[in-house]
Write a protein that holds these residues in place. Sequence first.
Motif, PDB file in Angstrom:
ATOM      1  N   TYR A  87       0.831  -1.208   0.000  1.00 52.29           N
ATOM      2  CA  TYR A  87       0.000   0.000   0.000  1.00 52.29           C
ATOM      3  C   TYR A  87       0.867   1.260   0.000  1.00 52.29           C
ATOM      4  O   TYR A  87       0.627   2.198  -0.779  1.00 52.29           O
ATOM      5  N   ARG A  90       2.165   2.110  -3.288  1.00 49.40           N
ATOM      6  CA  ARG A  90       1.112   2.355  -4.282  1.00 49.40           C
ATOM      7  C   ARG A  90       0.789   1.140  -5.145  1.00 49.40           C
ATOM      8  O   ARG A  90       0.311   1.290  -6.274  1.00 49.40           O
ATOM      9  N   HIS A  92      -1.753  -0.873  -4.953  1.00 47.80           N
ATOM     10  CA  HIS A  92      -3.011  -1.002  -4.233  1.00 47.80           C
ATOM     11  C   HIS A  92      -3.755  -2.299  -4.532  1.00 47.80           C
ATOM     12  O   HIS A  92      -4.314  -2.919  -3.626  1.00 47.80           O
ATOM     13  N   GLN A 113      -4.347  -0.178   5.422  1.00 49.63           N
ATOM     14  CA  GLN A 113      -4.216   1.244   5.743  1.00 49.63           C
ATOM     15  C   GLN A 113      -4.184   1.507   7.248  1.00 49.63           C
ATOM     16  O   GLN A 113      -3.865   2.620   7.663  1.00 49.63           O
TER      17      GLN A 113
END
Length: 227
Positions: A87, A90, A92, A113
């Motif tokens: 995460y 990036r 994702h 997150q």
Amino acid sequence: MPDININIGQSGLKQLLRQQITNNFLLEKHEVAPLFSLLPAALQRTAICFLASDNKYYASDDNTANFNPYHSGQYTIFLYFLSNELYLNREHTLADKVYFLNKTLNCLDLFYQIELPEVFFLDHPVGSVLGRAKYGNYFTFQQNCTVGGNHGIYPHLGENVRLFAGATVIGNSTLGNNVFVSAGAYIKDQDIPDNTIVFGSSPNLTLISKPTEYFLKSSPFKIHREA
């Protein structure tokens, strides 16, 4: 990087991850490289976390972290760190897959997150859901625990907070350092001072103060046992 002994080796761990993600969610060819490139960072964080543990299965006397991917608790922690690294870099979609893999295999919700501390410990955490709180170092939780929001406000947890089985902390709650939330306790929109054991349900909580040493002597972390 701290020493970490992976009992199936790093190549075995790569093979395991690749096969598990492929079988459950599909692993695209272009995702293999970023998955493996971020593995060292995730392993470093795992080693730091494990080396702080006083549990013989997590660290050896020679200051080597022991990582067995077939130990559910250890694999849970590693997969959280790996999904969080993905995460932060990036990746994702790949982070989603690793997070979902953790949820599928270990039956708890540790979203990538969520900012868990550098050092934490879990004990049979099946059914636990950790939300977007602020977590202090040396956090510990067991099965069926919940940390979550109330009207978009999330708790703040100090250092050495321990959630026993079925404990819940939600909303505008601040827990100090050295707080034990007993099995089945429910805290909502309340502040808990340092060095406290919590029983019951909000707003009718029972708070029992204890000396700092009480909380340190039963800690699963070396730093507290040596204090």
